[in-house]
Design a protein around this motif. Sequence first.
Motif, PDB file in Angstrom:
ATOM      1  N   SER A  13       0.813  -1.220   0.000  1.00  0.00           N
ATOM      2  CA  SER A  13       0.000   0.000   0.000  1.00  0.00           C
ATOM      3  C   SER A  13       0.844   1.267   0.000  1.00  0.00           C
ATOM      4  CB  SER A  13      -0.949   0.009   1.199  1.00  0.00           C
ATOM      5  OG  SER A  13      -0.217  -0.048   2.411  1.00  0.00           O
ATOM      6  N   VAL A  14       2.086   1.191   0.446  1.00  0.00           N
ATOM      7  CA  VAL A  14       2.990   2.345   0.454  1.00  0.00           C
ATOM      8  C   VAL A  14       3.717   2.460  -0.886  1.00  0.00           C
ATOM      9  CG1 VAL A  14       5.064   3.300   1.544  1.00  0.00           C
ATOM     10  CG2 VAL A  14       3.314   2.203   2.943  1.00  0.00           C
ATOM     11  N   MET A  15       3.972   1.343  -1.527  1.00  0.00           N
ATOM     12  CA  MET A  15       4.772   1.346  -2.757  1.00  0.00           C
ATOM     13  C   MET A  15       3.955   1.570  -4.022  1.00  0.00           C
ATOM     14  SD  MET A  15       7.682  -1.529  -2.142  1.00  0.00           S
ATOM     15  CE  MET A  15       6.579  -2.870  -2.456  1.00  0.00           C
ATOM     16  N   ALA A  16       2.772   0.972  -4.104  1.00  0.00           N
ATOM     17  CA  ALA A  16       1.996   0.990  -5.345  1.00  0.00           C
ATOM     18  C   ALA A  16       1.054   2.184  -5.404  1.00  0.00           C
ATOM     19  CB  ALA A  16       1.191  -0.296  -5.468  1.00  0.00           C
ATOM     20  N   SER A  17       0.738   2.583  -6.620  1.00  0.00           N
ATOM     21  CA  SER A  17      -0.262   3.620  -6.857  1.00  0.00           C
ATOM     22  C   SER A  17      -1.601   2.946  -7.121  1.00  0.00           C
ATOM     23  CB  SER A  17       0.124   4.474  -8.061  1.00  0.00           C
ATOM     24  OG  SER A  17       1.310   5.168  -7.796  1.00  0.00           O
ATOM     25  N   PHE A  18      -2.661   3.512  -6.554  1.00  0.00           N
ATOM     26  CA  PHE A  18      -3.997   2.965  -6.732  1.00  0.00           C
ATOM     27  C   PHE A  18      -4.913   4.061  -7.246  1.00  0.00           C
ATOM     28  CE2 PHE A  18      -2.033   0.391  -3.433  1.00  0.00           C
ATOM     29  CZ  PHE A  18      -2.308  -0.893  -3.861  1.00  0.00           C
ATOM     30  N   PRO A  19      -5.716   3.770  -8.278  1.00  0.00           N
ATOM     31  CA  PRO A  19      -6.642   4.786  -8.789  1.00  0.00           C
ATOM     32  C   PRO A  19      -7.812   4.992  -7.825  1.00  0.00           C
ATOM     33  CG  PRO A  19      -7.020   2.702  -9.896  1.00  0.00           C
ATOM     34  CD  PRO A  19      -5.809   2.518  -9.009  1.00  0.00           C
ATOM     35  N   ALA A  20      -8.460   6.133  -7.955  1.00  0.00           N
ATOM     36  CA  ALA A  20      -9.661   6.397  -7.158  1.00  0.00           C
ATOM     37  C   ALA A  20     -10.743   5.411  -7.580  1.00  0.00           C
ATOM     38  CB  ALA A  20     -10.121   7.826  -7.370  1.00  0.00           C
ATOM     39  N   ARG A  21     -11.587   5.054  -6.618  1.00  0.00           N
ATOM     40  CA  ARG A  21     -12.688   4.148  -6.913  1.00  0.00           C
ATOM     41  C   ARG A  21     -13.940   4.693  -6.246  1.00  0.00           C
ATOM     42  NH1 ARG A  21     -11.814  -1.498  -4.590  1.00  0.00           N
ATOM     43  NH2 ARG A  21     -12.511  -0.456  -2.724  1.00  0.00           N
ATOM     44  N   ILE A  40     -19.568  -1.039  -0.714  1.00  0.00           N
ATOM     45  CA  ILE A  40     -18.114  -0.945  -0.684  1.00  0.00           C
ATOM     46  C   ILE A  40     -17.776   0.535  -0.755  1.00  0.00           C
ATOM     47  CG2 ILE A  40     -15.960  -1.543  -1.852  1.00  0.00           C
ATOM     48  CD1 ILE A  40     -17.417  -4.049  -2.906  1.00  0.00           C
ATOM     49  N   LYS A  41     -17.063   1.013   0.245  1.00  0.00           N
ATOM     50  CA  LYS A  41     -16.752   2.431   0.350  1.00  0.00           C
ATOM     51  C   LYS A  41     -15.871   2.920  -0.794  1.00  0.00           C
ATOM     52  CE  LYS A  41     -16.964   2.550   5.365  1.00  0.00           C
ATOM     53  NZ  LYS A  41     -16.205   2.842   6.584  1.00  0.00           N
ATOM     54  N   ALA A  42     -15.970   4.202  -1.045  1.00  0.00           N
ATOM     55  CA  ALA A  42     -15.123   4.829  -2.056  1.00  0.00           C
ATOM     56  C   ALA A  42     -13.673   4.818  -1.579  1.00  0.00           C
ATOM     57  CB  ALA A  42     -15.580   6.259  -2.306  1.00  0.00           C
ATOM     58  N   ARG A  43     -12.756   4.815  -2.524  1.00  0.00           N
ATOM     59  CA  ARG A  43     -11.329   4.854  -2.191  1.00  0.00           C
ATOM     60  C   ARG A  43     -10.707   6.013  -2.956  1.00  0.00           C
ATOM     61  NH1 ARG A  43      -8.133  -0.070  -4.334  1.00  0.00           N
ATOM     62  NH2 ARG A  43      -8.415   1.060  -6.260  1.00  0.00           N
ATOM     63  N   PRO A  44     -10.021   6.899  -2.245  1.00  0.00           N
ATOM     64  CA  PRO A  44      -9.357   8.000  -2.950  1.00  0.00           C
ATOM     65  C   PRO A  44      -8.119   7.510  -3.686  1.00  0.00           C
ATOM     66  CG  PRO A  44      -8.810   8.078  -0.626  1.00  0.00           C
ATOM     67  CD  PRO A  44      -9.821   6.972  -0.810  1.00  0.00           C
ATOM     68  N   GLU A  45      -7.685   8.267  -4.658  1.00  0.00           N
ATOM     69  CA  GLU A  45      -6.463   7.941  -5.384  1.00  0.00           C
ATOM     70  C   GLU A  45      -5.273   8.025  -4.424  1.00  0.00           C
ATOM     71  OE1 GLU A  45      -4.212   9.333  -9.431  1.00  0.00           O
ATOM     72  OE2 GLU A  45      -5.170  10.865  -8.231  1.00  0.00           O
ATOM     73  N   SER A  46      -4.329   7.129  -4.595  1.00  0.00           N
ATOM     74  CA  SER A  46      -3.106   7.208  -3.794  1.00  0.00           C
ATOM     75  C   SER A  46      -1.912   6.996  -4.709  1.00  0.00           C
ATOM     76  CB  SER A  46      -3.110   6.170  -2.672  1.00  0.00           C
ATOM     77  OG  SER A  46      -3.052   4.872  -3.188  1.00  0.00           O
ATOM     78  N   LYS A  47      -0.861   7.719  -4.448  1.00  0.00           N
ATOM     79  CA  LYS A  47       0.368   7.647  -5.245  1.00  0.00           C
ATOM     80  C   LYS A  47       1.448   6.999  -4.391  1.00  0.00           C
ATOM     81  CE  LYS A  47       2.779   8.972  -8.900  1.00  0.00           C
ATOM     82  NZ  LYS A  47       2.663   8.302 -10.156  1.00  0.00           N
ATOM     83  N   GLY A  48       1.917   5.836  -4.811  1.00  0.00           N
ATOM     84  CA  GLY A  48       2.940   5.121  -4.066  1.00  0.00           C
ATOM     85  C   GLY A  48       4.337   5.583  -4.433  1.00  0.00           C
ATOM     86  N   ILE A  50       6.756   3.893  -5.671  1.00  0.00           N
ATOM     87  CA  ILE A  50       7.252   3.313  -6.922  1.00  0.00           C
ATOM     88  C   ILE A  50       6.519   3.930  -8.111  1.00  0.00           C
ATOM     89  CG2 ILE A  50       7.624   1.171  -8.224  1.00  0.00           C
ATOM     90  CD1 ILE A  50       9.310   1.419  -5.686  1.00  0.00           C
ATOM     91  N   GLY A  51       5.255   4.288  -7.936  1.00  0.00           N
ATOM     92  CA  GLY A  51       4.513   4.977  -8.990  1.00  0.00           C
ATOM     93  C   GLY A  51       3.866   4.084 -10.030  1.00  0.00           C
ATOM     94  N   VAL A  52       3.782   2.782  -9.754  1.00  0.00           N
ATOM     95  CA  VAL A  52       3.096   1.855 -10.650  1.00  0.00           C
ATOM     96  C   VAL A  52       2.089   1.059  -9.826  1.00  0.00           C
ATOM     97  CG1 VAL A  52       5.052   1.662 -12.249  1.00  0.00           C
ATOM     98  CG2 VAL A  52       4.836   0.035 -10.372  1.00  0.00           C
ATOM     99  N   SER A  53       1.230   0.308 -10.504  1.00  0.00           N
ATOM    100  CA  SER A  53       0.201  -0.456  -9.800  1.00  0.00           C
ATOM    101  C   SER A  53       0.785  -1.651  -9.061  1.00  0.00           C
ATOM    102  CB  SER A  53      -0.857  -0.944 -10.785  1.00  0.00           C
ATOM    103  OG  SER A  53      -0.335  -1.985 -11.580  1.00  0.00           O
ATOM    104  N   ASP A  54      -0.005  -2.194  -8.135  1.00  0.00           N
ATOM    105  CA  ASP A  54       0.413  -3.398  -7.415  1.00  0.00           C
ATOM    106  C   ASP A  54       0.572  -4.576  -8.380  1.00  0.00           C
ATOM    107  OD1 ASP A  54      -2.402  -3.326  -7.799  1.00  0.00           O
ATOM    108  OD2 ASP A  54      -2.755  -4.649  -6.085  1.00  0.00           O
ATOM    109  N   LYS A  55      -0.253  -4.641  -9.420  1.00  0.00           N
ATOM    110  CA  LYS A  55      -0.130  -5.727 -10.402  1.00  0.00           C
ATOM    111  C   LYS A  55       1.208  -5.664 -11.123  1.00  0.00           C
ATOM    112  CE  LYS A  55      -5.062  -6.126 -11.068  1.00  0.00           C
ATOM    113  NZ  LYS A  55      -6.192  -5.968 -11.975  1.00  0.00           N
ATOM    114  N   THR A  56       1.652  -4.458 -11.448  1.00  0.00           N
ATOM    115  CA  THR A  56       2.946  -4.305 -12.117  1.00  0.00           C
ATOM    116  C   THR A  56       4.082  -4.735 -11.190  1.00  0.00           C
ATOM    117  OG1 THR A  56       2.117  -2.512 -13.496  1.00  0.00           O
ATOM    118  CG2 THR A  56       4.506  -2.645 -13.218  1.00  0.00           C
TER     119      THR A  56
END
Length: 97
Positions: A13-21, A40-48, A50-56
């Motif tokens: 959660s600290v390394m990856a970036s997640f889009p807003a949902r 399911i609650k909304a999730r704000p955008e977060s910038k990790g 590393i700057g890439v998604s957790d999948k990457t």
Amino acid sequence: MTFSNSEQLLRMSVMASFPARPERIYTYKSGKLKGQTKRIKARPESKGIIGVSDKTIWLWVKQGKFPKPIRLSDGVTVWRMSDVQAWMQAKAEAQGA
């Protein structure tokens, strides 16, 4: 496996970036809760860092392009900050060369 008291550990959660949902409603499709819904609650955008998604990041781990994680006894997956910093430094040097 032992860690020094000063070794910092990073979670995904600290390394990856997640889009807003946006907030959404999920309807169970099977099982005891079939037909019931939950919000399911909304999730704000977060910038990790590393700057890439957790999948990457997981793809890079699988390909050997990113440091391997450490699985703690409570099921949490973390990375040593020193390993991630060394990886970032190597990437910066490779781009500068």
